[in-house]
Design a protein around this motif. Structure first.
Motif, PDB file in Angstrom:
ATOM      1  N   ASN A  17       0.815  -1.215   0.000  1.00 31.20           N
ATOM      2  CA  ASN A  17       0.000   0.000   0.000  1.00 31.20           C
ATOM      3  C   ASN A  17       0.848   1.265   0.000  1.00 31.20           C
ATOM      4  O   ASN A  17       0.449   2.277  -0.565  1.00 31.20           O
ATOM      5  CB  ASN A  17      -0.977   0.004   1.178  1.00 31.20           C
ATOM      6  N   GLU A  18       2.017   1.214   0.621  1.00 29.21           N
ATOM      7  CA  GLU A  18       2.934   2.360   0.544  1.00 29.21           C
ATOM      8  C   GLU A  18       3.436   2.545  -0.880  1.00 29.21           C
ATOM      9  O   GLU A  18       3.577   3.669  -1.348  1.00 29.21           O
ATOM     10  CB  GLU A  18       4.124   2.156   1.480  1.00 29.21           C
ATOM     11  N   TRP A  19       3.729   1.451  -1.550  1.00 24.18           N
ATOM     12  CA  TRP A  19       4.179   1.487  -2.945  1.00 24.18           C
ATOM     13  C   TRP A  19       3.053   2.009  -3.820  1.00 24.18           C
ATOM     14  O   TRP A  19       3.247   2.913  -4.620  1.00 24.18           O
ATOM     15  CB  TRP A  19       4.613   0.091  -3.347  1.00 24.18           C
ATOM     16  N   ASP A  20       1.880   1.433  -3.719  1.00 27.02           N
ATOM     17  CA  ASP A  20       0.632   1.871  -4.344  1.00 27.02           C
ATOM     18  C   ASP A  20       0.770   2.276  -5.818  1.00 27.02           C
ATOM     19  O   ASP A  20       0.520   3.422  -6.177  1.00 27.02           O
ATOM     20  CB  ASP A  20       0.039   3.024  -3.529  1.00 27.02           C
ATOM     21  N   ALA A  25      -4.616   3.140  -2.690  1.00 29.40           N
ATOM     22  CA  ALA A  25      -4.503   2.531  -1.358  1.00 29.40           C
ATOM     23  C   ALA A  25      -5.161   3.368  -0.265  1.00 29.40           C
ATOM     24  O   ALA A  25      -5.573   2.817   0.752  1.00 29.40           O
ATOM     25  CB  ALA A  25      -3.046   2.273  -1.013  1.00 29.40           C
ATOM     26  N   ASP A  26      -5.292   4.664  -0.469  1.00 30.87           N
ATOM     27  CA  ASP A  26      -5.973   5.492   0.530  1.00 30.87           C
ATOM     28  C   ASP A  26      -7.456   5.154   0.620  1.00 30.87           C
ATOM     29  O   ASP A  26      -8.077   5.350   1.660  1.00 30.87           O
ATOM     30  CB  ASP A  26      -5.823   6.975   0.200  1.00 30.87           C
ATOM     31  N   GLN A  29      -7.936  -0.509   0.793  1.00 29.33           N
ATOM     32  CA  GLN A  29      -6.807  -1.072   1.524  1.00 29.33           C
ATOM     33  C   GLN A  29      -6.400  -2.466   1.065  1.00 29.33           C
ATOM     34  O   GLN A  29      -5.283  -2.895   1.329  1.00 29.33           O
ATOM     35  CB  GLN A  29      -7.128  -1.099   3.023  1.00 29.33           C
ATOM     36  N   GLU A  31      -6.473  -3.620  -2.204  1.00 29.11           N
ATOM     37  CA  GLU A  31      -6.291  -3.666  -3.659  1.00 29.11           C
ATOM     38  C   GLU A  31      -5.179  -4.628  -4.080  1.00 29.11           C
ATOM     39  O   GLU A  31      -5.274  -5.288  -5.097  1.00 29.11           O
ATOM     40  CB  GLU A  31      -5.987  -2.273  -4.206  1.00 29.11           C
ATOM     41  N   TYR A  32      -4.138  -4.727  -3.300  1.00 28.44           N
ATOM     42  CA  TYR A  32      -2.975  -5.531  -3.674  1.00 28.44           C
ATOM     43  C   TYR A  32      -2.932  -6.882  -2.958  1.00 28.44           C
ATOM     44  O   TYR A  32      -1.926  -7.590  -3.039  1.00 28.44           O
ATOM     45  CB  TYR A  32      -1.691  -4.734  -3.425  1.00 28.44           C
ATOM     46  N   SER A  71       6.400   2.169 -12.288  1.00 28.65           N
ATOM     47  CA  SER A  71       6.204   1.890 -10.861  1.00 28.65           C
ATOM     48  C   SER A  71       7.449   1.348 -10.176  1.00 28.65           C
ATOM     49  O   SER A  71       7.393   1.009  -8.995  1.00 28.65           O
ATOM     50  CB  SER A  71       5.048   0.899 -10.680  1.00 28.65           C
TER      51      SER A  71
END
Length: 96
Positions: A17-20, A25-26, A29, A31-32, A71
């Motif tokens: 989520n930090e990578w997003d 991700a905000d 939560q 998604e990944y 990315s």
């Protein structure tokens, strides 16, 4: 495939989520989460940074339909390996 411990999965989810790479991700939560089990399986199997980077590049392009290079999957692979080296190995059966 053996699932990860909740703490390990949460740590990896946090990294993803930090990578997003999608930028959601905000709002979303989980998604990944589709990458959690495959990544943990690879890490437990001894995958190196190149293998993790290949997996991330493939997921970005084929699953998410993104330009993988934008990315920086190799940089994320380095973060994942560093995290796994520091804390994740304790999640591997027989590692204690």
């Amino acid at each position: 495939m053996q699932p990860g411990t909740p703490a390990t999965e949460n740590d990896l989810r946090h990294l993803l989520n930090e990578w997003d790479p999608i930028g959601v991700a905000d709002v979303v939560q989980d998604e990944y989460d589709c990458m959690l089990a495959p990544l943990l399986q690879r890490l437990r199997g001894g995958a190196d940074q190149t293998e993790i980077g290949d997996f991330l590049r493939h997921e970005l392009g084929d699953h998410f339909g993104l330009d993988p290079l934008a990315s920086q999957p190799e940089a994320m692979a380095a973060r994942v390996i560093a995290w796994w080296t520091a804390v994740g190995r304790a999640d591997t059966p027989g590692s204690m």
